[in-house]
Scaffold this active site. Structure first.
Site, PDB file in Angstrom:
ATOM      1  CD  GLU A 186      24.137  85.596 -90.072  1.00 28.05           C
ATOM      2  OE1 GLU A 186      25.049  86.349 -90.770  1.00 28.05           O
ATOM      3  OE2 GLU A 186      23.260  84.604 -90.480  1.00 28.05           O
ATOM      4  CG  ASN A 209      18.112  84.055 -86.566  1.00 27.48           C
ATOM      5  OD1 ASN A 209      17.734  82.908 -86.029  1.00 27.48           O
ATOM      6  ND2 ASN A 209      18.155  84.436 -87.742  1.00 27.48           N
ATOM      7  CG  HIS A 211      22.070  77.734 -92.741  1.00 33.21           C
ATOM      8  ND1 HIS A 211      21.027  77.552 -93.452  1.00 33.21           N
ATOM      9  CD2 HIS A 211      21.798  79.163 -92.182  1.00 33.21           C
ATOM     10  CE1 HIS A 211      20.353  78.811 -93.485  1.00 33.21           C
ATOM     11  NE2 HIS A 211      20.841  79.654 -92.660  1.00 33.21           N
ATOM     12  CD  GLU A 222      18.472  82.268 -91.305  1.00 33.38           C
ATOM     13  OE1 GLU A 222      19.510  81.856 -92.018  1.00 33.38           O
ATOM     14  OE2 GLU A 222      18.340  83.230 -90.570  1.00 33.38           O
ATOM     15  CG  ASP A 265      19.783  75.149 -95.263  1.00 35.34           C
ATOM     16  OD1 ASP A 265      20.583  75.220 -94.262  1.00 35.34           O
ATOM     17  OD2 ASP A 265      19.640  76.149 -96.047  1.00 35.34           O
TER      18      ASP A 265
HETATM   19  O1  G2I Z   1      23.221  83.007 -96.098  1.00 37.09           O
HETATM   20  C1  G2I Z   1      22.206  82.237 -95.693  1.00 37.09           C
HETATM   21  C2  G2I Z   1      21.300  82.927 -94.583  1.00 37.09           C
HETATM   22  C3  G2I Z   1      22.165  82.881 -93.231  1.00 37.09           C
HETATM   23  N1  G2I Z   1      21.445  83.535 -92.105  1.00 37.09           N
HETATM   24  C4  G2I Z   1      20.872  84.849 -92.475  1.00 37.09           C
HETATM   25  C5  G2I Z   1      19.872  84.775 -93.623  1.00 37.09           C
HETATM   26  O2  G2I Z   1      19.350  86.018 -94.254  1.00 37.09           O
HETATM   27  C6  G2I Z   1      20.686  84.211 -95.026  1.00 37.09           C
HETATM   28  O3  G2I Z   1      19.988  84.058 -96.063  1.00 37.09           O
HETATM   29  C7  G2I Z   1      20.466  84.413 -97.312  1.00 37.09           C
HETATM   30  C8  G2I Z   1      19.558  84.253 -98.382  1.00 37.09           C
HETATM   31  O4  G2I Z   1      18.915  83.012 -98.416  1.00 37.09           O
HETATM   32  C9  G2I Z   1      20.083  84.641 -99.586  1.00 37.09           C
HETATM   33  O5  G2I Z   1      18.969  84.571-100.697  1.00 37.09           O
HETATM   34  O6  G2I Z   1      21.183  85.711 -97.399  1.00 37.09           O
HETATM   35  C10 G2I Z   1      21.888  86.002 -98.521  1.00 37.09           C
HETATM   36  C11 G2I Z   1      22.464  87.266 -98.562  1.00 37.09           C
HETATM   37  O7  G2I Z   1      23.481  87.131 -97.343  1.00 37.09           O
HETATM   38  C12 G2I Z   1      20.874  85.733 -99.678  1.00 37.09           C
HETATM   39  O8  G2I Z   1      21.654  85.838-100.885  1.00 37.09           O
HETATM   40  C13 G2I Z   1      21.472  87.208-101.739  1.00 37.09           C
HETATM   41  C14 G2I Z   1      22.474  87.285-102.730  1.00 37.09           C
HETATM   42  O9  G2I Z   1      23.678  87.104-102.184  1.00 37.09           O
HETATM   43  C15 G2I Z   1      22.163  88.333-103.611  1.00 37.09           C
HETATM   44  O10 G2I Z   1      23.096  88.247-104.557  1.00 37.09           O
HETATM   45  C16 G2I Z   1      20.759  88.476-104.325  1.00 37.09           C
HETATM   46  O11 G2I Z   1      20.415  89.750-104.791  1.00 37.09           O
HETATM   47  O12 G2I Z   1      19.937  87.286-102.349  1.00 37.09           O
HETATM   48  C17 G2I Z   1      19.982  88.475-102.900  1.00 37.09           C
HETATM   49  C18 G2I Z   1      18.172  88.436-103.294  1.00 37.09           C
HETATM   50  O13 G2I Z   1      17.867  87.266-104.279  1.00 37.09           O
END
Ligand code: G2I
Length: 490
Positions: free
Chosen positions: A172, A216, A253, A281, A283
């Protein structure tokens, strides 16, 4: 977080499911046995996503969170349906290096060992990203950040060396809604300049030469979007200059109305640059047959392009999706298969075998080792970087800063700044005072004649808005020098 990765592109109805054409180019040669082998055995419909994808030489993966691995239905569904995995958060910088130099792999290891025991492919996500960065990174000086970034890459990739199919090396980095080639402002661009992407890829190749190295991003699904064009130009430039890059990850996404009509063309245009493409990724928010149609189109687009090597959905069940409320995945909150699941399975089963598997990686390291790949060896940072601004002779100016030097060599960064109006294309020139020679240059194209150096913009950083700047960098042999630079713009 805080970003909206959903593109708002107009949706279009998918084509009706295209049936596989088993066209055997029949050549009736008299007296020979005609072996018009259909390339896929008739009726070979696999019953799971991973097995169906494998028929055409691809993988079908899911993002997995270690925190849900105590849910036995979750793990059973993962094991049954998917033959690849991406740790959803566990390999990110905040998880793996919460304090400087102190590495922690417990949660990621949990996913990796499970995946290995099932023979799954593992995608590493992610090494250099502005998100989920531990706060200590934000306070580093330029030299410390460069060294911390390379150290992070070395340690994380080193820990998993030989186990990771593909790494999202940089995630990103491009800006949303900007002009073609504009990068998002982050600690990395602010301290290291735009060359941080190249530096990261070079370091990554050195850390695990057998892993595929991916760039990515999200919102690069539309073939003609500015953000997509910027990534495309960067990949093209990297390939032209031998900067190691093997794949582009389309996060995808999406929502059921926003699968771009040129999505397959987009995959194909990246593949034509000589890189693999992976949907990393996936969805798609929505429901019922519209959601299923969108999933079908994405699946068909990937399987239609030989170098689209696999797809990963960003989670297994709607229950644990990061997009709560959008129900964007293939299994509902009770792990029931949705219509989208069947659409994907059917599309995977309909794919023809992948006749052009991606070539194995043959690392082509730069002729001289860049200090970016081995920052802790010989180079010792100068205590006071030197710089010379160039006179503002035209539409742009250039400033050279020596960021590192060591016996017999040095590394410099040049900031090219537009004056009162935007520039479209720039050229920086200087003359070396003492026989210096450039060994490696990034974010620009060089031509050398004796002691005269001319550097033009790379394909992706020629346009600079009024008052803005971009950077290029190089390593050179000889004593660090700060010649006077001139900058011109056509
Ligand atoms: O935002 C969606 C994805 C976009 N591209 C990069 C990916 O790495 C990203 O993944 C998401 C995860 O699916 C989420 O699970 O990235 C988020 C953070 O930017 C993740 O969220 C975080 C929460 O914000 C936190 O509060 C939490 O502690 O997940 C953490 C672990 O559960």
């Amino acid at each position: 977080m805080g970003e909206n990765p959903l593109s708002a592109g107009g949706g279009r109805r998918p084509r009706a499911g295209t049936r596989r054409l088993l066209v055997a180019g029949a050549l009736g040669v008299l007296g020979t046995v005609t072996a018009l082998a259909a390339s896929v055995p008739a009726g070979a419909a696999a019953g799971t996503l991973g097995a169906a994808a494998a028929q055409s030489g691809r993988y079908y993966g899911a993002a997995i969170a270690a925190g849900h691995m105590n849910d036995s239905t979750y793990v059973a569904t993962w094991d049954r349906e998917y033959n690849a995995v991406t740790p959803e958060n566990e390999m990110k910088w905040d998880a793996t290096e919460p304090s400087r130099g102190s590495f922690r792999f417990t949660s990621a290891d949990q996913i990796v060992s499970h995946a290995q025991s099932k023979g799954m492919k593992i995608r590493g996500h992610t090494l250099v990203w502005h998100g989920q960065l531990p706060s200590w990174v934000g306070g580093l000086s330029t030299n410390d950040l460069r060294s911390a970034m390379v150290n992070h890459i070395n340690n994380v990739m080193g820990h998993y060396k030989g186990k990771i199919y593909a790494w999202d090396v940089v995630n990103e980095a491009f800006a949303d809604g900007g002009s073609v080639g504009s990068l998002r402002s982050s600690i990395f661009t602010q301290k290291l300049g735009n060359g941080f992407i190249e530096e990261a890829f070079r370091a990554a190749r050195a850390a695990d030469p057998n892993a595929k190295l991916c760039y990515n991003d999200y919102n690069i699904d539309d073939a003609n979007a500015n953000k997509t064009r910027g990534v495309y130009n960067m990949v093209k430039d990297f390939k032209a200059r031998g900067v190691p890059i093997d794949c582009v990850g389309l996060q995808s996404h999406l929502s059921q109305g926003s699968v771009p009509s040129n999505y397959q063309q987009n995959i194909a245009q990246f593949a034509a640059l000589g890189v693999d493409v992976q949907i990393t990724e996936l969805d798609i928010g929505g429901s019922g047959s519209a959601q299923a149609d969108a999933y079908r189109r994405v699946t068909q687009a990937c399987t239609a392009v030989p170098r689209c090597t696999g797809m990963t959905v960003w989670g297994i069940t709607d229950k644990y999706s990061w997009r709560s409320g959008d129900n964007p995945l293939l299994f509902d909150g009770n792990f029931n298969k949705k219509q989208a699941y069947t659409a994907v399975l059917d599309a995977l089963n309909a794919a023809t075998p992948n006749t052009s598997p991606s070539p194995t990686i043959s690392p082509t390291p730069s002729p001289t080792p860049s200090p970016n790949t081995s920052p802790n060896t010989s180079p010792s940072p100068r205590t006071s970087p030197s710089s010379t601004p160039s006179p503002v002779t035209g539409a742009c100016s250039a400033t050279l800063t020596t960021v590192n030097s060591w016996p017999g060599g040095f590394q410099s960064e040049v900031t090219v700044r537009a004056g009162g109006s935007a520039v479209d294309g720039w050229t920086v020139k200087w003359t070396w005072p003492g026989g210096q020679t450039i060994s490696s240059l990034w974010n620009g194209t060089q031509s050398v004649s004796g002691s005269s150096v001319t550097v033009g913009n790379a394909a992706y950083n020629g346009s600079i808005a009024a008052g803005s700047s971009t950077t290029f960098g190089f390593t050179a042999n000889g004593s660090a020098a700060t010649p006077t630079l001139t900058c011109t713009s056509p």
